[in-house]
Scaffold this active site. Structure first.
Site, PDB file in Angstrom:
ATOM      1  N   ASP A   1     -22.153 -33.699  -3.010  1.00 62.99           N
ATOM      2  CA  ASP A   1     -22.501 -35.100  -3.191  1.00 62.99           C
ATOM      3  C   ASP A   1     -21.326 -35.925  -2.678  1.00 62.99           C
ATOM      4  OD1 ASP A   1     -23.827 -37.444  -4.250  1.00 62.99           O
ATOM      5  OD2 ASP A   1     -24.775 -36.113  -5.699  1.00 62.99           O
TER       6      ASP A   1
ATOM      7  N   GLU B   1     -28.970 -41.344   0.353  1.00 65.06           N
ATOM      8  CA  GLU B   1     -29.724 -42.075  -0.663  1.00 65.06           C
ATOM      9  C   GLU B   1     -29.785 -43.534  -0.230  1.00 65.06           C
ATOM     10  OE1 GLU B   1     -29.665 -42.759  -5.498  1.00 65.06           O
ATOM     11  OE2 GLU B   1     -27.773 -42.777  -4.392  1.00 65.06           O
TER      12      GLU B   1
ATOM     13  N   HIS C   1     -31.600 -36.322 -10.704  1.00 60.75           N
ATOM     14  CA  HIS C   1     -30.808 -36.631 -11.905  1.00 60.75           C
ATOM     15  C   HIS C   1     -31.007 -38.067 -12.380  1.00 60.75           C
ATOM     16  CE1 HIS C   1     -28.540 -38.044  -8.485  1.00 60.75           C
ATOM     17  NE2 HIS C   1     -27.818 -38.799  -9.278  1.00 60.75           N
ATOM     18  N   ASP C   2     -31.619 -38.926 -11.545  1.00 63.06           N
ATOM     19  CA  ASP C   2     -31.845 -40.327 -11.913  1.00 63.06           C
ATOM     20  C   ASP C   2     -33.288 -40.612 -12.309  1.00 63.06           C
ATOM     21  OD1 ASP C   2     -29.232 -41.221 -11.505  1.00 63.06           O
ATOM     22  OD2 ASP C   2     -29.574 -41.672  -9.391  1.00 63.06           O
TER      23      ASP C   2
ATOM     24  N   ASP D   1     -24.415 -40.667  -1.601  1.00 61.80           N
ATOM     25  CA  ASP D   1     -24.816 -41.585  -2.659  1.00 61.80           C
ATOM     26  C   ASP D   1     -24.896 -43.024  -2.121  1.00 61.80           C
ATOM     27  OD1 ASP D   1     -25.247 -41.830  -5.610  1.00 61.80           O
ATOM     28  OD2 ASP D   1     -23.497 -43.148  -5.469  1.00 61.80           O
TER      29      ASP D   1
END
Length: 530
Positions: free
Chosen positions: A97, A236, A309-310, A185
């Site tokens: 990440d 993302e 995860h979100d 991210d």
């Protein structure tokens, strides 16, 4: 370089909640190593690790203090190197990440290189994603710094070439170590409009999402770093249209391989706010996914996901996590995995893990959830109404520990887990993964089919039964082959015309030669013709 990632399936690991090897209640790198054979058995090609860097954990590791160090709770760099070797030894790849829109305010850069950050004498009215204003006053500098997320996550100033070079140097360091790519991210937020003006309702997103220089920066990053390695990249990118996605992902533009879009994840909210709940309209979902399938078919590439995860657990969100949990989990997997793109599986999805309902707000850990609770309470919303929102959409739904067995704490830890385990671990766990009828084995088949059938990778997409409010059906065509996918998103039986060809997968047995078939509740089936 080959586009190997087009036939790959990615598995996302949230290390804090995956497997705890030392009993301190926190998942760690040695815990991941213990479970690599399980992941290899599933057949996934790429493991994506949520951040494992040194962090004060204001936002569970997305606030990085040192990009070159592993978080103490997760282990050491020696542990990481062992993980990388063990992943590669099993023929899988490891993606890190990359969080470079912001750092932690405890990063050395914040004090030593303040010009790496964004400062203003007068703040705008922009609101942070985590509630409150997106600016915080810094006494020493007598200025405000921008933080689109937590106030402990100051945004980096990508206009500064020294900052960009420091980021590229760090990326090369990890790639030289042998990692196989990056999930980036909120990468479409790195370029802010230099004007930075007040915005209606404090929503400054038009000035920082897909900003004026984002493509310039990504082309530079690709030229200086990404193009030098045989890797995969996914960005993302909230608030991105298919046209913008093509700009990011078309091969000739030399930026990224694919992005994460968010539109299909916003369809069960009534306004621009995720906590404003409404039921999913399946026609909206079909038309949205059709738009992305068509929009990136010839240029660019889709990522395919229901969970991360979100996001809350998909079987609780778009499926039925009670009476039809197993059937609807398999149906949702079928619907997604036969589309064009690279599929992402989030830990526990392959077991049909569900959302959780903790009795008290004190049991929740997520900063976004806790800030929202406080804001809504101050606005006069009742505790019960706020908890209903959290049970439906809270990020901690995805962050409860992985359910490995029916032992205490689901076999995740011998200590007290950092966040409570979902009480249904006694029923839903990985002990049953070898059962031929398990959700795990179904995912394993889907992954194998993608590797072996070029039509899944290259075929075009035609939506069927557009106006049906309960049936999601589509056809993939390539050369002289067709795949027809039928998914019943309801607990009702649905009558359909008999499909021609050979059934290659389905979540119910089917032995009938009638002209009409009845799809059972949450039934999925895929037929192949040549």
């Amino acid at each position: 370089m080959t586009e190997w990632w087009k036939k790959s399936t990615v598995y996302q690991i949230y290390p804090r909640s995956f497997m705890d090897s030392n009993g301190d209640g926190i998942g760690d790198i040695q815990g991941i190593i213990q479970k690599l054979d399980y992941l290899s058995e599933l057949g996934v090609d790429i493991l994506w690790l949520s951040p494992v860097y040194d962090s004060p954990n204001d936002d569970n590791g997305y606030d990085i203090r040192d990009y070159y160090k592993i978080m103490n709770e997760f282990g050491t760099m020696t542990d990481f190197d062992e993980l990388l070797n063990q992943v590669h030894a099993r023929g899988m790849k490891l993606v890190m990440d990359l969080v470079v829109n912001h750092t932690s305010d405890e990063h050395a850069w914040f004090s030593d290189h303040p010009d790496f950050y964004i400062w203003r004498d007068q703040p705008t009215n922009w609101r942070s994603f985590f509630g409150g204003l997106a600016w915080d006053f810094h006494e020493e500098r007598n200025q405000y710094y921008l933080h689109l997320f937590s106030k402990k996550q100051p945004d980096l100033n990508w206009e500064n070439p020294e900052l960009r070079n420091a980021v590229y140097q760090m990326m090369r360091w990890w790639l030289d170590k042998g990692v196989d790519g990056f999930r980036m991210d909120v990468i479409n937020m790195i370029s802010k409009d230099p004007q930075m003006k007040d915005a209606p309702n404090g929503d400054g997103s038009s000035q920082f999402m897909n900003g004026p220089n984002v493509h310039t920066y990504l082309k530079e990053m690709n030229k200086q770093v990404l193009s030098q390695y045989d890797i995969v990249t996914v960005g993302e990118s909230p608030g991105t249209t298919p046209k913008e996605a093509r700009d990011y992902t078309a091969a000739q533009n030399q930026e990224l391989n694919m992005i994460f879009t968010f539109e299909h994840m916003d369809l069960d909210q009534a306004s621009g706010e995720k906590w404003d709940l409404k039921p999913l309209d399946l026609i909206d979902l079909k038309e949205n996914l059709e738009k992305w399938q068509h929009g990136l078919h010839d240029e660019g590439w889709n990522s395919l996901y229901w969970n991360n995860h979100d996001q809350p657990r998909i079987v609780s969100r778009f499926g039925n996590d009670q009476q039809w949990r197993v059937e609807s989990a398999k149906m949702l997997a079928t619907c997604l995995h036969f589309m064009q793109g690279t599929p992402y599986i989030y830990q526990g999805e392959e077991l049909g893990m569900t959302n959780v309902k903790f009795g008290s707000i004190a049991a929740y850990k997520d900063i976004e959830t806790l800030n929202m609770y406080k804001e809504k309470q101050q606005a006069g919303v009742s505790h019960d109404d706020i908890m209903k929102k959290i049970y439906t959409k809270g990020r901690d739904n995805a962050r409860t520990p992985m359910q490995w067995s029916d032992e205490e704490n689901g076999g995740f830890s011998t200590g007290t887990p950092w966040i409570q385990v979902n009480p249904n671990y006694t029923e839903i766990n990985a002990l049953k993964y070898r059962d031929p009828n398990s959700i795990f084995q179904y995912y394993k088949k889907l992954i194998a089919l993608r590797k072996n059938m070029d039509i899944i990778t290259y075929g075009d997409f035609t939506l069927l039964h557009r106006e049906d409010e309960e049936l999601f059906a589509y056809r993939r065509s390539w050369q002289d082959e067709t795949l027809t996918v039928y998914c019943n998103f309801s607990s009702k039986s649905k009558r359909i015309t008999r499909l021609e060809g050979k059934k290659i997968i389905g979540n119910y047995p089917r032995h009938t030669d009638e002209d009409e078939w009845v799809l059972k509740p949450y039934e999925a089936m895929v037929y192949y013709q040549q």
